[in-house]
Design a protein around this motif. Structure first.
Motif, PDB file in Angstrom:
ATOM      1  N   PRO A 293       7.177 -20.041   2.957  1.00  0.00           N
ATOM      2  CA  PRO A 293       6.990 -19.093   4.080  1.00  0.00           C
ATOM      3  C   PRO A 293       7.641 -17.731   3.785  1.00  0.00           C
ATOM      4  CG  PRO A 293       7.742 -21.229   4.869  1.00  0.00           C
ATOM      5  CD  PRO A 293       7.885 -21.263   3.386  1.00  0.00           C
ATOM      6  N   PHE A 294       6.980 -16.681   4.304  1.00  0.00           N
ATOM      7  CA  PHE A 294       7.563 -15.345   4.209  1.00  0.00           C
ATOM      8  C   PHE A 294       8.840 -15.278   5.053  1.00  0.00           C
ATOM      9  CE2 PHE A 294       3.011 -14.031   3.437  1.00  0.00           C
ATOM     10  CZ  PHE A 294       3.204 -13.712   2.099  1.00  0.00           C
ATOM     11  N   GLN A 295       9.753 -14.401   4.655  1.00  0.00           N
ATOM     12  CA  GLN A 295      10.994 -14.261   5.413  1.00  0.00           C
ATOM     13  C   GLN A 295      10.852 -13.331   6.606  1.00  0.00           C
ATOM     14  OE1 GLN A 295      14.049 -13.060   2.662  1.00  0.00           O
ATOM     15  NE2 GLN A 295      14.144 -15.060   1.644  1.00  0.00           N
ATOM     16  N   LYS A 296      10.027 -12.288   6.481  1.00  0.00           N
ATOM     17  CA  LYS A 296       9.957 -11.267   7.519  1.00  0.00           C
ATOM     18  C   LYS A 296       8.633 -11.237   8.273  1.00  0.00           C
ATOM     19  CE  LYS A 296      13.260  -8.248   5.143  1.00  0.00           C
ATOM     20  NZ  LYS A 296      13.507  -6.885   4.594  1.00  0.00           N
ATOM     21  N   LYS A 297       7.755 -12.156   7.966  1.00  0.00           N
ATOM     22  CA  LYS A 297       6.488 -12.226   8.709  1.00  0.00           C
ATOM     23  C   LYS A 297       5.975 -13.649   8.657  1.00  0.00           C
ATOM     24  CE  LYS A 297       3.771 -10.659   4.705  1.00  0.00           C
ATOM     25  NZ  LYS A 297       2.784  -9.671   4.224  1.00  0.00           N
TER      26      LYS A 297
END
Length: 514
Positions: A293-297
């Motif tokens: 998973p992306f950290q910021k989105k």
């Protein structure tokens, strides 16, 4: 010289004028002008096979048209001079005009001079954020860190170089290890990446490595021929980054760093006994990386890729086959040599240099960009010949229905020595067919002088030399010397002795008593 064919090809792929100009190292105005001229002349890609680059240039821009060429200022020098006290753009423009007049070149007016300098400042001093479009660009590079495979025979570590490709829009990546960074590995890495993505981007952005780019200057970009051929096969465009400008593909540079940490560092303590084993481990870590998973989105690289995949170009039905190119000179026997095998070329090209495209199964020959012939590739013993009848001169074609076995069988019906000479004629030339004329002429002598006399002449000539010529045998038959045997020669010598012997007798020499 502007590559008009490439401009038309890239336009047919839907590439915009900005990217076409970047790929072909020309201005957007040039691209627009070429496309306009092509439209006026009803030209579109693909172009006819027989249309050469020179003919295309003459159609688009006839020699009568005159287009002035302006001298581009050296803005590196201008920028350095502007840092000095009292120096202005007007002063530098006047100096530039004086230099152009001395060299007979056309200078830009001050407005254009200033505009290009401002463009130079923007490029050199500013960093621009790029919003990538889905399915537009694939950025590729070799990772700086290497993996290792253990040699099972010696226990030594063999370096494995890691190829990384990434889609900037989604971040979806492909990684594979190879034992070398040579041309074959470079092309295979692209082919495998396209297969992994299930499609192709419109643009491929790479470094200026030798396996991809032969030459990259301010004025032109020359791609490696095999690399360009691969791009045409997949319908994409290769746009190398500017020299020493890593920000042009910052996403790939960043991905390389992340992958070096996430994949290569994670498997550093594992031992691999084969490249296949190493790539299986890389593939496992790559799947985790793409689904992380992306950290910021929201989402992951994989979920973003599912959206981007819809915008990728479809894969061609046939996978690209790597080819090699070489330059060969057509020999006097109208053949060229490739890996010690010989392939015919139309005899009109004797002594000309031709381009040869070599694949696993086919040999193709090109002259001035046009394919003139092709052959199935020969394997096995060295020195084999692949000869097409239509490539032969007319006087050679008369013997194409004959072969060595047929000549030898004919000679065996005449005699042993005739057969020996026929075999000699067939083996004396590099191309067997070149000996057919002499074989035919020799065997035809039996019709004129009889089978027995031809065998006798062949027998006699072999007593003189082991490298007989057709003229020697013909002369023996014309003069009838083939009929003269050893006994005839002995009889002739004996008769000559008797003819010139003394006949007076012993009584003639007796002395008189008187």
């Amino acid at each position: 010289m502007t590559n008009y064919r490439e401009i038309l090809r890239l336009d047919s792929l839907g590439i915009n004028k900005v990217n076409i100009a970047a790929s072909c190292s020309c201005s957007r105005n040039t691209v627009a002008n070429v496309l306009q001229k092509a439209k006026e002349n009803n030209l579109s890609y693909p172009l006819p096979d027989e249309l050469s680059d020179k003919q295309l240039s003459e159609i688009l821009f006839p020699p009568s048209e005159f287009k002035p060429t302006y001298k581009m200022p050296d803005y590196d020098y201008v920028h350095r001079e502007m840092a000095k006290s009292g120096v202005t753009l007007t002063l530098l423009w006047l100096e530039y005009c004086d230099a152009c007049r001395e060299s007979g070149e056309i200078p830009y007016q001050s407005t254009q001079f200033n505009k290009y300098y401002n463009d130079y400042l923007k490029v050199t001093n500013a960093t621009m954020h790029i919003n990538h479009k889905p399915g537009e660009i694939l950025q590729i590079d070799w990772a700086g860190d290497v993996a290792h495979v253990i040699n099972t025979d010696t226990g030594e570590l063999i370096s494995a170089y890691v190829f990384v490709s990434s889609l900037p829009y989604s971040g979806y990546s492909y990684v594979e290890a190879f034992f070398s960074m040579e041309q074959e590995s470079w092309i295979n890495a692209h082919v495998n990446a396209f297969k992994y993505y299930g499609g192709i981007t419109r643009i491929i952005q790479c470094d200026n490595l030798k396996t991809g780019v032969d030459k990259h200057t301010r004025n032109e970009v020359i791609l490696n021929k095999s690399y360009q051929e691969m791009a045409e096969h997949y319908g994409t465009a290769i746009i190398p980054c500017r020299v020493r400008k890593p920000k042009d593909k910052a996403h790939a540079e960043g991905t390389v760093g992340i992958i070096s940490t996430y994949i290569l560092a994670a498997i550093r303590n594992q031992q691999f006994l084969s490249l296949t084993e190493l790539n299986e481990s890389i593939k496992e870590r790559l799947e985790i990386f793409n689904n992380k998973p992306f950290q910021k989105k929201e989402g992951s690289r994989f979920t973003a890729f599912t959206e981007e995949k819809l915008f990728l170009l479809p894969l061609p039905q046939r996978q690209f086959e790597l080819s090699k190119w070489k330059i060969a000179t057509v020999g006097p026997n109208y053949h060229i040599s490739v890996d010690n095998q010989n392939y015919s070329v139309p005899y009109e090209y004797i002594k000309h240099k031709v381009d040869v495209r070599i694949t696993k199964n086919v040999i193709e020959v090109f002259f001035d960009g046009n394919r003139i012939c092709s052959h199935p590739r020969l394997y096995g013993r060295f020195g084999q010949y692949s000869t097409v009848e239509s490539h032969m001169p007319s006087n050679h074609q008369k013997y194409v229905s004959w072969n060595a076995e047929r000549f030898i069988k004919w000679a065996e019906k005449i005699g042993v020595n005739t057969t020996f000479i026929i075999r000699f004629f067939l083996n004396r030339y590099k191309v067997e067919q070149q000996g057919y004329k002499s074989c035919m002429a020799l065997l035809k002598l039996a019709d004129k002088y009889s089978v027995e006399r031809l065998e006798a002449a062949c027998t006699k000539v072999l007593t003189y030399t082991l490298t007989p010529e057709y003229k020697n045998i013909q002369l023996l038959l014309q003069t009838g010397q083939d009929k003269i045997t050893e006994s005839d020669i002995a009889t002739a010598q004996s008769s000559d002795t008797e003819h010139f012997s003394f006949t007076r007798g012993a009584d003639y020499y007796k002395r008189s008593d008187d």
